[in-house]
Design a protein around this motif. Structure first.
Motif, mmCIF file in Angstrom:
data_model
loop_
_atom_site.group_PDB
_atom_site.id
_atom_site.type_symbol
_atom_site.label_atom_id
_atom_site.label_comp_id
_atom_site.label_asym_id
_atom_site.label_seq_id
_atom_site.Cartn_x
_atom_site.Cartn_y
_atom_site.Cartn_z
ATOM 1 N N UNK A 1 -3.967 2.128 3.865
ATOM 2 C CA UNK A 1 -4.207 1.069 4.813
ATOM 3 C C UNK A 1 -5.691 0.930 5.133
ATOM 4 N N UNK A 2 -6.394 2.062 5.209
ATOM 5 C CA UNK A 2 -7.842 2.008 5.443
ATOM 6 C C UNK A 2 -8.521 1.399 4.225
ATOM 7 N N UNK A 3 -8.119 1.862 3.053
ATOM 8 C CA UNK A 3 -8.728 1.393 1.805
ATOM 9 C C UNK A 3 -8.589 -0.123 1.638
ATOM 10 N N UNK A 4 -7.450 -0.665 2.028
ATOM 11 C CA UNK A 4 -7.218 -2.101 1.870
ATOM 12 C C UNK A 4 -7.729 -2.910 3.059
ATOM 13 N N UNK A 5 -8.240 -2.245 4.086
ATOM 14 C CA UNK A 5 -8.802 -2.941 5.230
ATOM 15 C C UNK A 5 -7.768 -3.418 6.245
ATOM 16 N N UNK A 6 -6.553 -2.913 6.142
ATOM 17 C CA UNK A 6 -5.479 -3.327 7.055
ATOM 18 C C UNK A 6 -5.672 -2.743 8.449
ATOM 19 N N UNK A 7 -6.118 -1.489 8.519
ATOM 20 C CA UNK A 7 -6.265 -0.833 9.814
ATOM 21 C C UNK A 7 -7.366 0.219 9.753
ATOM 22 N N UNK A 8 -7.956 0.482 10.890
ATOM 23 C CA UNK A 8 -8.967 1.528 11.017
ATOM 24 C C UNK A 8 -8.268 2.876 11.193
ATOM 25 N N UNK A 9 -8.934 3.962 10.825
ATOM 26 C CA UNK A 9 -8.325 5.292 10.964
ATOM 27 C C UNK A 9 -7.770 5.576 12.361
ATOM 28 N N UNK A 10 -8.534 5.242 13.392
ATOM 29 C CA UNK A 10 -8.081 5.519 14.760
ATOM 30 C C UNK A 10 -6.788 4.776 15.079
ATOM 31 N N UNK A 11 -6.644 3.564 14.582
ATOM 32 C CA UNK A 11 -5.427 2.788 14.834
ATOM 33 C C UNK A 11 -4.225 3.392 14.108
ATOM 34 N N UNK A 12 -4.433 3.843 12.887
ATOM 35 C CA UNK A 12 -3.361 4.481 12.124
ATOM 36 C C UNK A 12 -2.929 5.765 12.812
#
Length: 88
Positions: free
Chosen positions: A1-12
């Motif tokens: 998800x981070x790699x594809x730009x869907x969400x930031x680490x903190x959000x995940x």
């Protein structure tokens, strides 16, 4: 998800901790264990199973090559010098 730009680490991490009651999110855990360690684990499991789902994400390869191994180097998905996150 981070790699594809869907969400930031903190959000995940926040979503996983909230939804499942875990003490740490998956990206916090990876930073603790070390991205180089995760890379080796993925490589080994992928070689044994040939399962593409177990292949290491490209982002982890990029981060390891850059020396971003997590807490042991001071940066990974999170920057341990301050509170900034990778991809945020």
């Amino acid at each position: 998800m981070v790699e594809s730009g869907v969400a930031a680490p903190a959000n995940i991490d926040r979503a996983i901790k909230t939804a499942y009651g875990h003490a740490m999110g998956p990206l916090e855990w990876l930073d603790l264990v070390g991205l180089d360690t995760q890379q080796r684990l993925c490589r080994t499991f992928h070689e044994i199973t040939n399962d593409p789902e177990l292949a290491c994400p490209k982002l982890v390869h990029v981060m390891v090559a850059a020396g971003w191994l997590g807490k042991k180097t001071g940066s990974g998905f999170y920057d341990y010098a301050d509170t900034k996150t990778f991809g945020a």
